[in-house]
Design a protein around this motif. Sequence first.
Motif, PDB file in Angstrom:
ATOM      1  N   LEU A 160     -28.032 -13.867  29.830  1.00  0.00           N
ATOM      2  CA  LEU A 160     -28.218 -13.259  31.143  1.00  0.00           C
ATOM      3  C   LEU A 160     -27.189 -12.148  31.366  1.00  0.00           C
ATOM      4  O   LEU A 160     -27.526 -11.104  31.953  1.00  0.00           O
ATOM      5  CB  LEU A 160     -28.096 -14.324  32.236  1.00  0.00           C
ATOM      6  CG  LEU A 160     -29.227 -15.357  32.258  1.00  0.00           C
ATOM      7  CD1 LEU A 160     -29.021 -16.361  33.398  1.00  0.00           C
ATOM      8  CD2 LEU A 160     -30.586 -14.666  32.410  1.00  0.00           C
ATOM      9  N   ARG A 161     -25.964 -12.351  30.885  1.00  0.00           N
ATOM     10  CA  ARG A 161     -24.958 -11.293  31.065  1.00  0.00           C
ATOM     11  C   ARG A 161     -25.352 -10.042  30.295  1.00  0.00           C
ATOM     12  O   ARG A 161     -25.116  -8.927  30.751  1.00  0.00           O
ATOM     13  CB  ARG A 161     -23.588 -11.811  30.603  1.00  0.00           C
ATOM     14  CG  ARG A 161     -22.949 -12.735  31.617  1.00  0.00           C
ATOM     15  CD  ARG A 161     -21.474 -12.919  31.392  1.00  0.00           C
ATOM     16  NE  ARG A 161     -21.046 -14.218  31.929  1.00  0.00           N
ATOM     17  CZ  ARG A 161     -20.966 -15.325  31.218  1.00  0.00           C
ATOM     18  NH1 ARG A 161     -21.232 -15.294  29.916  1.00  0.00           N
ATOM     19  NH2 ARG A 161     -20.608 -16.462  31.772  1.00  0.00           N
ATOM     20  N   ARG A 162     -25.960 -10.250  29.147  1.00  0.00           N
ATOM     21  CA  ARG A 162     -26.461  -9.074  28.436  1.00  0.00           C
ATOM     22  C   ARG A 162     -27.543  -8.383  29.251  1.00  0.00           C
ATOM     23  O   ARG A 162     -27.623  -7.150  29.301  1.00  0.00           O
ATOM     24  CB  ARG A 162     -27.006  -9.484  27.063  1.00  0.00           C
ATOM     25  CG  ARG A 162     -25.925  -9.544  26.010  1.00  0.00           C
ATOM     26  CD  ARG A 162     -26.461  -9.875  24.621  1.00  0.00           C
ATOM     27  NE  ARG A 162     -27.850  -9.571  24.428  1.00  0.00           N
ATOM     28  CZ  ARG A 162     -28.739 -10.420  23.929  1.00  0.00           C
ATOM     29  NH1 ARG A 162     -28.366 -11.637  23.593  1.00  0.00           N
ATOM     30  NH2 ARG A 162     -29.978 -10.048  23.772  1.00  0.00           N
ATOM     31  N   GLY A 163     -28.382  -9.203  29.899  1.00  0.00           N
ATOM     32  CA  GLY A 163     -29.398  -8.607  30.754  1.00  0.00           C
ATOM     33  C   GLY A 163     -28.788  -7.827  31.904  1.00  0.00           C
ATOM     34  O   GLY A 163     -29.297  -6.774  32.304  1.00  0.00           O
ATOM     35  N   VAL A 164     -27.697  -8.334  32.434  1.00  0.00           N
ATOM     36  CA  VAL A 164     -27.014  -7.611  33.508  1.00  0.00           C
ATOM     37  C   VAL A 164     -26.481  -6.292  32.982  1.00  0.00           C
ATOM     38  O   VAL A 164     -26.641  -5.227  33.591  1.00  0.00           O
ATOM     39  CB  VAL A 164     -25.882  -8.473  34.094  1.00  0.00           C
ATOM     40  CG1 VAL A 164     -24.988  -7.637  34.995  1.00  0.00           C
ATOM     41  CG2 VAL A 164     -26.451  -9.653  34.859  1.00  0.00           C
ATOM     42  N   ALA A 165     -25.867  -6.359  31.802  1.00  0.00           N
ATOM     43  CA  ALA A 165     -25.308  -5.133  31.225  1.00  0.00           C
ATOM     44  C   ALA A 165     -26.400  -4.109  30.941  1.00  0.00           C
ATOM     45  O   ALA A 165     -26.190  -2.903  31.079  1.00  0.00           O
ATOM     46  CB  ALA A 165     -24.552  -5.470  29.941  1.00  0.00           C
ATOM     47  N   ASN A 166     -27.558  -4.600  30.576  1.00  0.00           N
ATOM     48  CA  ASN A 166     -28.675  -3.702  30.285  1.00  0.00           C
ATOM     49  C   ASN A 166     -29.302  -3.116  31.536  1.00  0.00           C
ATOM     50  O   ASN A 166     -30.157  -2.234  31.443  1.00  0.00           O
ATOM     51  CB  ASN A 166     -29.780  -4.458  29.535  1.00  0.00           C
ATOM     52  CG  ASN A 166     -29.348  -4.814  28.147  1.00  0.00           C
ATOM     53  OD1 ASN A 166     -28.377  -4.268  27.653  1.00  0.00           O
ATOM     54  ND2 ASN A 166     -30.064  -5.738  27.546  1.00  0.00           N
ATOM     55  N   GLY A 167     -28.994  -3.698  32.675  1.00  0.00           N
ATOM     56  CA  GLY A 167     -29.696  -3.286  33.873  1.00  0.00           C
ATOM     57  C   GLY A 167     -31.027  -3.982  34.046  1.00  0.00           C
ATOM     58  O   GLY A 167     -31.835  -3.583  34.878  1.00  0.00           O
ATOM     59  N   LEU A 175     -25.131 -15.515  39.148  1.00  0.00           N
ATOM     60  CA  LEU A 175     -25.773 -15.684  37.848  1.00  0.00           C
ATOM     61  C   LEU A 175     -26.210 -17.137  37.624  1.00  0.00           C
ATOM     62  O   LEU A 175     -27.200 -17.398  36.927  1.00  0.00           O
ATOM     63  CB  LEU A 175     -24.817 -15.236  36.737  1.00  0.00           C
ATOM     64  CG  LEU A 175     -25.494 -14.587  35.521  1.00  0.00           C
ATOM     65  CD1 LEU A 175     -26.358 -13.424  35.963  1.00  0.00           C
ATOM     66  CD2 LEU A 175     -24.472 -14.137  34.511  1.00  0.00           C
ATOM     67  N   GLU A 176     -25.494 -18.060  38.208  1.00  0.00           N
ATOM     68  CA  GLU A 176     -25.892 -19.466  38.076  1.00  0.00           C
ATOM     69  C   GLU A 176     -27.232 -19.706  38.765  1.00  0.00           C
ATOM     70  O   GLU A 176     -28.083 -20.460  38.271  1.00  0.00           O
ATOM     71  CB  GLU A 176     -24.818 -20.377  38.683  1.00  0.00           C
ATOM     72  CG  GLU A 176     -23.491 -20.338  37.951  1.00  0.00           C
ATOM     73  CD  GLU A 176     -23.536 -21.158  36.658  1.00  0.00           C
ATOM     74  OE1 GLU A 176     -24.498 -21.922  36.475  1.00  0.00           O
ATOM     75  OE2 GLU A 176     -22.610 -21.014  35.836  1.00  0.00           O
TER      76      GLU A 176
END
Lengths: 245, 245
Positions: A160-167, A175-176
């Motif tokens: 999910l953090r990668r998804g955040v970084a990707n936009g 995030l939880e």
Amino acid sequence: MTRAAAGSGTVADSVVAGEWPGPAAPGRRGRPRSAAAGPAVIEAVLRLVEGGASLGELSMERIAREAGVGKATVYRRWSGRTALMRDVLRSLDVPGPPLDGASVRDDLVALLEFLRGGAAGRGCALLRTLVGHAGAQPELWAEYHDTLVRARHEALLAVLRRGVANGEIRTDRDLETIADLFTGPVLARALLQEWHGAPRSPSADLVDLVLEGVRPVAGAGAGSTPGCSAGLGGGAGGAGRRGAV
Amino acid sequence: MTRAAAGSGTVADSVVAGEWPGPAAPGRRGRPRSAAAGPAVIEAVLRLVEGGASLGELSMERIAREAGVGKATVYRRWSGRTALMRDVLRSLDVPGPPLDGASVRDDLVALLEFLRGGAAGRGCALLRTLVGHAGAQPELWAEYHDTLVRARHEALLAVLRRGVANGEIRTDRDLETIADLFTGPVLARALLQEWHGAPRSPSADLVDLVLEGVRPVAGAGAGSTPGCSAGLGGGAGGAGRRGAV
DNA sequence: CGCATACGGAACGGTCCCGTATCGGAACCT
DNA sequence: AGGTTCCGATACGGGACCGTTCCGTATGCG
């Protein structure tokens, strides 16, 4: 030792025979311990739980009978029910799915599919049993949580953090909470539904639906918001991928 | 009857005293049954379950002791543990929240908030306990499901169908799957999390996130798709309502 | 008042389980 | 072969619980 190890060694395959608890010294003198008895006991516990037994119905006598093993043999390997259950949990600690990181969406699908698979068979039965006894046996639940839950939750958060970084994932929500959107439906259905041939919608559908909801809203989120109507069409099936890395 | 009915009559308030099981004939002759004993027993069961006891630990003797009641009094009212548990379940059958139908989103928030409330206290403890014993006691689980789960699930589906009719919810996905998106996170967190002061994200956030995901995609679904970027901004808090009827 | 019934408490025989001990036999090492 | 240890099976004393039954007492109806 003849009757034990009758089942297809589901557990035995994943465990080096002989590494089971007890004073299995190397320079032992007498008759060595049967390599099959330990896995047979673990397997018996899983079989009983899978058959719907609750922890209270898992008496040592019944376990030994189901395993085709003498009660003394069980006590020779484990100090008691608690130690036995701990090893039962650890026997289910299989590595998670490979997440190649190419696509957030694909990694999410893989994670959920893995979760659903693990929560479908004996893993689901054990999870249900443990949830019911979490209040009565807190340390056992903690063991389960630390052994089986935490690693996968961390993996999910990493994706999910990668998804955040990707936009691909909005930043204005915890995030939880977003993680719960993915795992909640799978877990709830595994725990509550008829769990015998329960209907299951594909993980891909779930991921796509939730991803649509957690996408950054226009004018808010940080990264580049993918085109608003870029989603797949209405058709069924796991059509086009969205937002690759 | 002095020690019973000590607790704040949480159950007694919602039950007409005297309607409890047993041959409570109208023209009875001798000493009438204590109106407090029945509710006290129900309350004791809930208290024990809430305290983390599993079904196997709920012996009739312990229940009677907790209720401050003789074991014979329990057996005078219920034929056995099964009948008692059935009435315990029914004592939790409170009516659902009012759904005014003005807004699909508000009704969903109300439903989820109600679900979370019911799943937070003793309802959650009982649900966890029953989930753990669903395999061992199928008819008890069926009773729970029919009494407490089905009605609310139907209510949720009704709201979702209104959302479909309004064009707020896409039609290319199974409605049961969409229902799971709403209830799954709430249930999963109630069942699996630390359940002692567990952090909870507001139901409104959950509804907004999922509604965003199940909205008809441009060019596909039937009804009118609300403006793409009409959503609330990035701010926290339960900001503006979306897509009223 | 007098009787019928409910009350809490205690005991009953029966069942199951625990954790340990002991048995005769079997397997392995030296 | 001899010694050592494990094997499954069985038995043990202790304890918890079940569902029933019996107390002595409390309580309300007729």
